[in-house]
Design an enzyme around this catalytic site. Structure first.
Site, mmCIF file in Angstrom:
data_model
loop_
_atom_site.group_PDB
_atom_site.id
_atom_site.type_symbol
_atom_site.label_atom_id
_atom_site.label_comp_id
_atom_site.label_asym_id
_atom_site.label_seq_id
_atom_site.Cartn_x
_atom_site.Cartn_y
_atom_site.Cartn_z
ATOM 1 C CB ALA A 1 -0.856 0.180 1.187
ATOM 2 C CG ASN B 1 2.239 -5.507 6.703
ATOM 3 O OD1 ASN B 1 2.991 -5.921 7.210
ATOM 4 N ND2 ASN B 1 0.857 -5.808 6.575
ATOM 5 C CG HIS C 1 0.395 4.815 4.356
ATOM 6 N ND1 HIS C 1 0.516 4.332 5.698
ATOM 7 C CD2 HIS C 1 -0.453 4.052 3.701
ATOM 8 C CE1 HIS C 1 -0.715 3.423 5.570
ATOM 9 N NE2 HIS C 1 -1.083 2.968 4.435
#
Length: 270
Positions: free
Chosen positions: A123, A191, A221
Site C-alpha cells: 500500500a 506493513n 501514508h
C-alpha cells in the site's frame, strides 16, 4: 503448461481471495495450484466456480506444490508459511512485511537454501526512489500513517497501553517510534513502514508516526526522505477493504503486479 510458475497462496481473506480470483482468471506465466485457509468451508465457497480448482492444503504444504508462495494470512502464522517456503528454496512473497522485521534470520536461511524473499510495494509508493536514494547518503526517513480508528482497533500496542481508539473524537497520535517497534506493536497496520525500512535505511532509523483520525476515510501514508541525492515527500491515500479495514484495496493489486514482474519480458522499475 511448460514455462509457467506455480503459485500457492496462504490465506484467503481480503488479499488472498482477490489474488486467487485474478490468477484463476488468467495471468500469463503464472498458475494457481494451491491455497490454504483457516476456515476451510469459507475457502471452498470462495473457490466455487474457479476455472481450475487449486488444491486446498495446510500452510506448510503450500511450498510442496508451488514455485512461488504468497503469504496473505494473519501475522500469527507468518512463520509457518515462511519457514516451509524458504526451506524448500521457493520464491516467498510476504504481505505481512512487518512480521519479517523481527525474523531477519530468514534472509540468511534463504541465502543458504537458494530461496528468494520478494517484498511487494503493497500500500506504499515511491520505493524505487527510496531504494535509489539509499545507495547514497540518507539523513532521515519518516512515515506518518493516518487511519480511521476502526482500522487500528485490536493492535497489541493499544491493548498494552490501554488506548481506546474507538473513543477518539479528533486526530490523535497513538504511536511514535522506529519501524521495528511499530511492527511489533501494530503487526496488522505497519506493513508499509516495514517495506519502507527494508528499502531504505533499516528499521532502527526509519521513524514512524501512527495517528487515529476519525476525520479520514482512507488509510493515508506520508513519506519524507532527506537524502544527499534528493528530498522526497510522497502521500498515498488508500481505500480500505470492505472485508478488512486494516488492508487497503491496492495491496492485492500490488502483489499481483509483483508476481507479473517475476515472469514479464518487460519489467518497469527496480
Amino acid at each position: 503448461m511448460a514455462g509457467e510458475l506455480r503459485v500457492a497462496i496462504g490465506g484467503l481473506g481480503a488479499i488472498g481471495a482477490h489474488l486467487a480470483r485474478a490468477l484463476d482468471a488468467g495471468v500469463e506465466g503464472l498458475r494457481l495450484t494451491a491455497v490454504a485457509a483457516r476456515d476451510q468451508e469459507k475457502a471452498r465457497r470462495t473457490l466455487a466456480g474457479f476455472r481450475a480448482m487449486p488444491a486446498l492444503v495446510s500452510l506448510p504444504e503450500l511450498a510442496e506444490r508451488a514455485d512461488i508462495v504468497v503469504e496473505a494470512a494473519p501475522a500469527a502464522v507468518f512463520e509457518q508459511i515462511a519457514e516451509a517456503a524458504i526451506t524448500r528454496g521457493r520464491i516467498f512473497v510476504p504481505s505481512s512485511v512487518g512480521a519479517l522485521l523481527p525474523r531477519m534470520h530468514l534472509v540468511a536461511r534463504a541465502k543458504a537454501s537458494g530461496a528468494r524473499i520478494v517484498v511487494p510495494t503493497g500500500a506504499l509508493l515511491g520505493l524505487d526512489a527510496v531504494r535509489a536514494a539509499a545507495e547514497g547518503e540518507v539523513a532521515s526517513v519518516t512515515i506518518e500513517t493516518r487511519k480511521p480508528p476502526r482500522g487500528l482497533e485490536g493492535a497489541p500496542y493499544l491493548i498494552e497501553n490501554d488506548i481506546d481508539v474507538l473513543g477518539i473524537t479528533a486526530a490523535t497520535l497513538v504511536f511514535k517510534g522506529n519501524a521495528f517497534d511499530a511492527a511489533r506493536g501494530f503487526p496488522a497496520n505497519v506493513n508499509v513502514a516495514a517495506a519502507l525500512a527494508l528499502a531504505g535505511i533499516g528499521p532502527e532509523r526509519t521513524m514512524v508516526e501512527i495517528w487515529g483520525d476519525p476525520g479520514v476515510t482512507r488509510n493515508t501514508h506520508t513519506i519524507r526522505v532527506e537524502a544527499a541525492a534528493a528530498r522526497l515527500t510522497m502521500t498515498i491515500e488508500n481505500v480500505p477493504s470492505e472485508e478488512n479495514p486494516r488492508t487497503g484495496k491496492i495491496t492485492p493489486l500490488s502483489i499481483l503486479a509483483c508476481l507479473r514482474g517475476l515472469t514479464s519480458t518487460l519489467k518497469v522499475g527496480s
